[in-house]
Design an enzyme around this catalytic site. Structure first.
Site, PDB file in Angstrom:
ATOM      1  N   TRP A   1       1.773   1.747  -3.476  1.00 34.60           N
ATOM      2  CA  TRP A   1       0.683   2.405  -4.236  1.00 34.60           C
ATOM      3  C   TRP A   1       0.756   3.916  -4.044  1.00 34.60           C
ATOM      4  CZ3 TRP A   1      -2.664   1.268  -7.968  1.00 34.60           C
ATOM      5  CH2 TRP A   1      -3.001  -0.058  -8.209  1.00 34.60           C
TER       6      TRP A   1
ATOM      7  N   GLU B   1       0.841  -1.214   0.000  1.00 29.01           N
ATOM      8  CA  GLU B   1       0.000   0.000   0.000  1.00 29.01           C
ATOM      9  C   GLU B   1       0.868   1.254   0.000  1.00 29.01           C
ATOM     10  OE1 GLU B   1      -3.225  -0.127  -0.541  1.00 29.01           O
ATOM     11  OE2 GLU B   1      -2.940  -2.293  -0.571  1.00 29.01           O
TER      12      GLU B   1
ATOM     13  N   TRP C   1     -22.270  11.498 -17.914  1.00 37.11           N
ATOM     14  CA  TRP C   1     -22.600  11.471 -16.478  1.00 37.11           C
ATOM     15  C   TRP C   1     -24.016  11.971 -16.278  1.00 37.11           C
ATOM     16  CZ3 TRP C   1     -18.926   8.736 -14.453  1.00 37.11           C
ATOM     17  CH2 TRP C   1     -17.593   8.885 -14.862  1.00 37.11           C
TER      18      TRP C   1
ATOM     19  N   TRP D   1     -10.075   7.707  -6.943  1.00 34.93           N
ATOM     20  CA  TRP D   1     -11.312   8.018  -7.683  1.00 34.93           C
ATOM     21  C   TRP D   1     -11.232   7.531  -9.119  1.00 34.93           C
ATOM     22  CZ3 TRP D   1     -16.064   8.883  -6.292  1.00 34.93           C
ATOM     23  CH2 TRP D   1     -16.289   9.216  -4.959  1.00 34.93           C
TER      24      TRP D   1
ATOM     25  N   ASN E   1     -10.453   2.132   3.701  1.00 32.52           N
ATOM     26  CA  ASN E   1     -10.158   2.014   2.268  1.00 32.52           C
ATOM     27  C   ASN E   1     -11.189   1.183   1.505  1.00 32.52           C
ATOM     28  OD1 ASN E   1      -8.433   2.228  -0.150  1.00 32.52           O
ATOM     29  ND2 ASN E   1      -8.222   0.022   0.155  1.00 32.52           N
TER      30      ASN E   1
ATOM     31  N   TRP F   1     -16.702  11.412 -11.489  1.00 34.15           N
ATOM     32  CA  TRP F   1     -15.787  11.126 -10.375  1.00 34.15           C
ATOM     33  C   TRP F   1     -15.214  12.389  -9.753  1.00 34.15           C
ATOM     34  CZ3 TRP F   1     -10.792  12.823 -11.370  1.00 34.15           C
ATOM     35  CH2 TRP F   1     -10.444  13.018 -12.710  1.00 34.15           C
TER      36      TRP F   1
HETATM   37  C1  LIG Z   1     -11.779   6.912  -3.718  1.00 38.11           C
HETATM   38  C2  LIG Z   1     -10.539   6.877  -2.871  1.00 38.11           C
HETATM   39  C3  LIG Z   1     -10.004   8.068  -2.391  1.00 38.11           C
HETATM   40  C4  LIG Z   1      -8.840   8.048  -1.608  1.00 38.11           C
HETATM   41  N1  LIG Z   1      -8.334   9.242  -1.157  1.00 38.11           N
HETATM   42  C5  LIG Z   1      -7.178   9.239  -0.420  1.00 38.11           C
HETATM   43  C6  LIG Z   1      -6.614  10.460   0.047  1.00 38.11           C
HETATM   44  O1  LIG Z   1      -7.104  11.562  -0.235  1.00 38.11           O
HETATM   45  N2  LIG Z   1      -5.495  10.383   0.808  1.00 38.11           N
HETATM   46  C7  LIG Z   1      -4.900   9.181   1.132  1.00 38.11           C
HETATM   47  O2  LIG Z   1      -3.885   9.174   1.833  1.00 38.11           O
HETATM   48  N3  LIG Z   1      -5.400   8.028   0.666  1.00 38.11           N
HETATM   49  C8  LIG Z   1      -6.518   8.013  -0.090  1.00 38.11           C
HETATM   50  N4  LIG Z   1      -7.031   6.821  -0.530  1.00 38.11           N
HETATM   51  C9  LIG Z   1      -6.261   5.580  -0.297  1.00 38.11           C
HETATM   52  C10 LIG Z   1      -6.641   4.788   0.947  1.00 38.11           C
HETATM   53  O3  LIG Z   1      -8.017   4.643   1.050  1.00 38.11           O
HETATM   54  C11 LIG Z   1      -6.125   5.428   2.241  1.00 38.11           C
HETATM   55  O4  LIG Z   1      -4.772   5.777   2.112  1.00 38.11           O
HETATM   56  C12 LIG Z   1      -6.251   4.414   3.379  1.00 38.11           C
HETATM   57  O5  LIG Z   1      -7.601   4.100   3.587  1.00 38.11           O
HETATM   58  C13 LIG Z   1      -5.654   4.970   4.633  1.00 38.11           C
HETATM   59  O6  LIG Z   1      -5.843   4.074   5.690  1.00 38.11           O
HETATM   60  P1  LIG Z   1      -4.603   3.475   6.462  1.00 38.11           P
HETATM   61  O7  LIG Z   1      -3.681   4.574   6.847  1.00 38.11           O
HETATM   62  O8  LIG Z   1      -5.155   2.619   7.541  1.00 38.11           O
HETATM   63  O9  LIG Z   1      -3.928   2.611   5.325  1.00 38.11           O
HETATM   64  P2  LIG Z   1      -3.019   1.297   5.366  1.00 38.11           P
HETATM   65  O10 LIG Z   1      -3.815   0.234   4.728  1.00 38.11           O
HETATM   66  O11 LIG Z   1      -2.452   1.041   6.688  1.00 38.11           O
HETATM   67  O12 LIG Z   1      -1.854   1.673   4.328  1.00 38.11           O
HETATM   68  C14 LIG Z   1      -0.646   2.331   4.743  1.00 38.11           C
HETATM   69  C15 LIG Z   1      -0.503   3.643   4.017  1.00 38.11           C
HETATM   70  O13 LIG Z   1      -0.375   3.437   2.618  1.00 38.11           O
HETATM   71  C16 LIG Z   1      -1.028   4.484   1.906  1.00 38.11           C
HETATM   72  N5  LIG Z   1      -2.104   3.893   1.112  1.00 38.11           N
HETATM   73  C17 LIG Z   1      -2.912   2.876   1.475  1.00 38.11           C
HETATM   74  N6  LIG Z   1      -3.755   2.562   0.472  1.00 38.11           N
HETATM   75  C18 LIG Z   1      -3.476   3.406  -0.529  1.00 38.11           C
HETATM   76  C19 LIG Z   1      -4.002   3.579  -1.846  1.00 38.11           C
HETATM   77  N7  LIG Z   1      -4.980   2.816  -2.326  1.00 38.11           N
HETATM   78  N8  LIG Z   1      -3.487   4.564  -2.603  1.00 38.11           N
HETATM   79  C20 LIG Z   1      -2.487   5.350  -2.151  1.00 38.11           C
HETATM   80  N9  LIG Z   1      -1.956   5.229  -0.929  1.00 38.11           N
HETATM   81  C21 LIG Z   1      -2.433   4.266  -0.130  1.00 38.11           C
HETATM   82  C22 LIG Z   1      -1.571   5.449   2.935  1.00 38.11           C
HETATM   83  O14 LIG Z   1      -0.649   6.490   3.106  1.00 38.11           O
HETATM   84  C23 LIG Z   1      -1.679   4.579   4.171  1.00 38.11           C
HETATM   85  O15 LIG Z   1      -1.618   5.298   5.379  1.00 38.11           O
HETATM   86  C24 LIG Z   1      -8.197   6.816  -1.312  1.00 38.11           C
HETATM   87  C25 LIG Z   1      -8.754   5.628  -1.808  1.00 38.11           C
HETATM   88  C26 LIG Z   1      -9.916   5.654  -2.567  1.00 38.11           C
HETATM   89  C27 LIG Z   1     -10.487   4.367  -3.065  1.00 38.11           C
END
Ligand SMILES: Cc1cc2nc3c(=O)[nH]c(=O)nc-3n(C[C@H](O)[C@H](O)[C@H](O)COP(=O)(O)OP(=O)(O)OC[C@H]3O[C@@H](n4cnc5c(N)ncnc54)[C@H](O)[C@@H]3O)c2cc1C
Length: 467
Positions: A279, A276, A308, A384, A343, A361
């Site tokens: 990502w 993640e 849309w 998104w 997430n 979106w």
């Molecule tokens: C529609 C949508 C919008 C999102 N908007 C944001 C946003 O504005 N800011 C944001 O930080 N994340 C965003 N995410 C990604 C993700 O949902 C969050 O980072 C995650 O839920 C954070 O929870 P966590 O810290 O417990 O993540 P964990 O699962 O513990 O992951 C560790 C870290 O990895 C990064 N990460 C995790 N998943 C993703 C991902 N899919 N893409 C990019 N980085 C990721 C985050 O920095 C996160 O803290 C979005 C995802 C979706 C589907």
């Protein structure tokens, strides 16, 4: 005498901060000062909400205290645009004889253009820019033909190979002899937040505690628990990474220390977490490789033609958690109440908006920007566009999530739904995922859309684009 100025942005910490470490290294006699500049009108244009601004304000207060202990005074200056920031810095550097300016790179188009303009305007001040927000530099992880990757898995492989040959911090904070100064004061960025942010760390020490707690108790079960929104299975570190209270280097190093091995040797369950973080890197690298992403444009140009529907009443129901689809409503209520959303649920609500309701979106992206405390252009845009099937390596348009099956699979006991939608608590847990199939309790709404026909409508709409 040297005058070194540290310009803080979304990197609101002093430990393992590349710019801070460099500014405090060598020259013990150098004067060191620090600044944070707002861009109120520009940020309003980007849709930054009160949660983000208030959280930033809290982190700035904590940062100012820590800097004061190191003899550095932080000025927070309210400005309206990036152009005004450049003008302010030019004048300040001239008037205060700043010899060196230290800053960590940002990767969105406007921010990069601002930094280029500043560097060329500052002739008597040496600008030092650092890689800090990410582990690897955009441009460092390219295909064999020298292009930015548009697909995640090969990017990840190359990212790991590259990392094996890199030293990735963390940067130690040099010991300084500067006498403590009084912390300065400023007009707050926001007086309050829209949501209750009290669950989030407000200091570097608290954020470190969160990392350690996650690594000790949850890292080794991450992959098994990460999709269940009812339990704290993920790290919940995203606000700290987004605002720079923590660096990704610190996260990786803490995990490597605990497991006593490099990330590429991690067991699958723990590697899934690193995945993640990769990502996160991938989406930032994409911003640099494909600048149109910062300009509200789709990665796949043909998807700009999606017809849309953008029905105002449906958008409002989605925003307020009143769609009648419990998992969607639970997520949207969690977002409003806490400034954060799990997430798995982010993906479900985003697919529901863009597919079942056929809403652009960009409308969802903006709503998330308004509320998310971790709002971040790279990850938000990536998430998104993935959900809307307009992005790179996105969900295929014909694989539309069914929110009810998602809910049954990931919130099997309906505990998450029950927490956020108390109207459903009288129903047996198994019936909460789709209350319309038995009886909709008083106070809860019928679904605003039929899931089956709206799914087909989305597939037909997208299919037309490829013909
Ligand atoms: C529609 C949508 C919008 C999102 N908007 C944001 C946003 O504005 N800011 C944001 O930080 N994340 C965003 N995410 C990604 C993700 O949902 C969050 O980072 C995650 O839920 C954070 O929870 P966590 O810290 O417990 O993540 P964990 O699962 O513990 O992951 C560790 C870290 O990895 C990064 N990460 C995790 N998943 C993703 C991902 N899919 N893409 C990019 N980085 C990721 C985050 O920095 C996160 O803290 C979005 C995802 C979706 C589907």
């Amino acid at each position: 005498m040297q005058h070194r100025l540290i310009w803080f942005r979304d990197d609101l910490r002093i430990d393992d901060n590349a710019a801070v470490t460099a500014a405090l290294t060598g020259e013990p006699e150098a004067r060191v000062s620090a600044v944070f500049l707002t861009a109120d009108a520009e940020w309003a244009g980007f849709g930054y909400g009160r949660n983000r601004l208030y959280y930033t304000e809290c982190l700035l207060r904590a940062l100012s205290q820590r800097l004061a202990e190191h003899g550095i005074s932080l000025q927070v200056v309210r400005l309206s645009t990036y152009a005004a920031q450049v003008q302010w810095l030019i004048a300040y550097c001239q008037n205060e004889h700043v010899t060196d300016l230290y800053l960590n790179q940002e990767y969105q188009v406007n921010e990069r253009q601002r930094d280029i303009a500043l560097s060329s305007a500052l002739t008597a001040t040496h600008v030092h820019q650092f890689l800090d927000r990410l582990v690897l530099q955009p441009g460092q992880v390219l295909t064999g033909e020298g292009r930015y990757y548009a697909v995640f898995t090969p990017f990840k492989r190359r990212w790991i190979e590259t990392l094996k040959h890199e030293h990735c911090g963390p940067y130690a904070l040099p010991k300084t002899q500067r006498a403590r100064v009084e912390a300065s004061d400023w007009e707050p960025l926001a007086a309050s937040s829209e949501s209750d942010l009290s669950d989030f760390a407000m200091t570097e020490a608290d954020a470190h505690h969160c990392v350690e707690e996650f690594i000790e108790h949850r890292l080794l079960n991450y992959n098994s628990h990460r999709n269940n929104p009812a339990i704290p299975g993920t790290s919940r570190l995203s606000p700290y990474l987004a605002r720079g209270l923590l660096s990704p280097r610190q996260c990786i190093k803490a995990a490597e220390r605990a497991l006593n091995k490099p990330i590429w040797d991690f067991p699958d369950n723990a590697f899934a977490w690193v995945n993640e973080l990769i990502w996160r890197e991938f989406y930032h690298h994409l911003l640099v490789g494909f600048p149109r992403l910062s300009k509200g444009r789709a990665f796949k140009p043909e998807t700009e033609a999606v017809a849309w529907r953008n029905q105002a009443d449906e958008i409002q129901a989605w925003e307020e958690g009143r769609t009648g689809i419990p998992i969607v409503d639970a997520g949207m209520r969690e977002l409003r109440a806490t400034g954060w959303m799990h997430n798995r649920v982010r993906m479900i609500v985003a697919q529901f908006l863009t597919k079942n309701l056929l809403v652009d979106w960009r409308i969802g992206e903006r709503h998330f920007m308004r509320y998310l405390i971790d709002s971040d252009l790279a990850a938000n845009n990536g998430g998104w566009q993935w959900s809307a099937s307009t992005g790179t390596d996105a969900a295929p348009y014909f694989r539309v999530f069914n929110p009810v099956s998602q809910s049954e699979a990931h919130d099997a006991e309906a505990a998450y739904i029950g927490h956020w939608i108390p109207e459903l608590l009288d129903l047996p847990a198994k019936k909460r995922h789709a209350p319309w199939l038995t009886q909709i309790p008083k106070g809860y709404s019928p679904p605003i859309v039929d899931l089956k026909t709206s799914r087909q409508r989305a597939i037909d709409t997208y299919k037309d684009l490829s013909q």
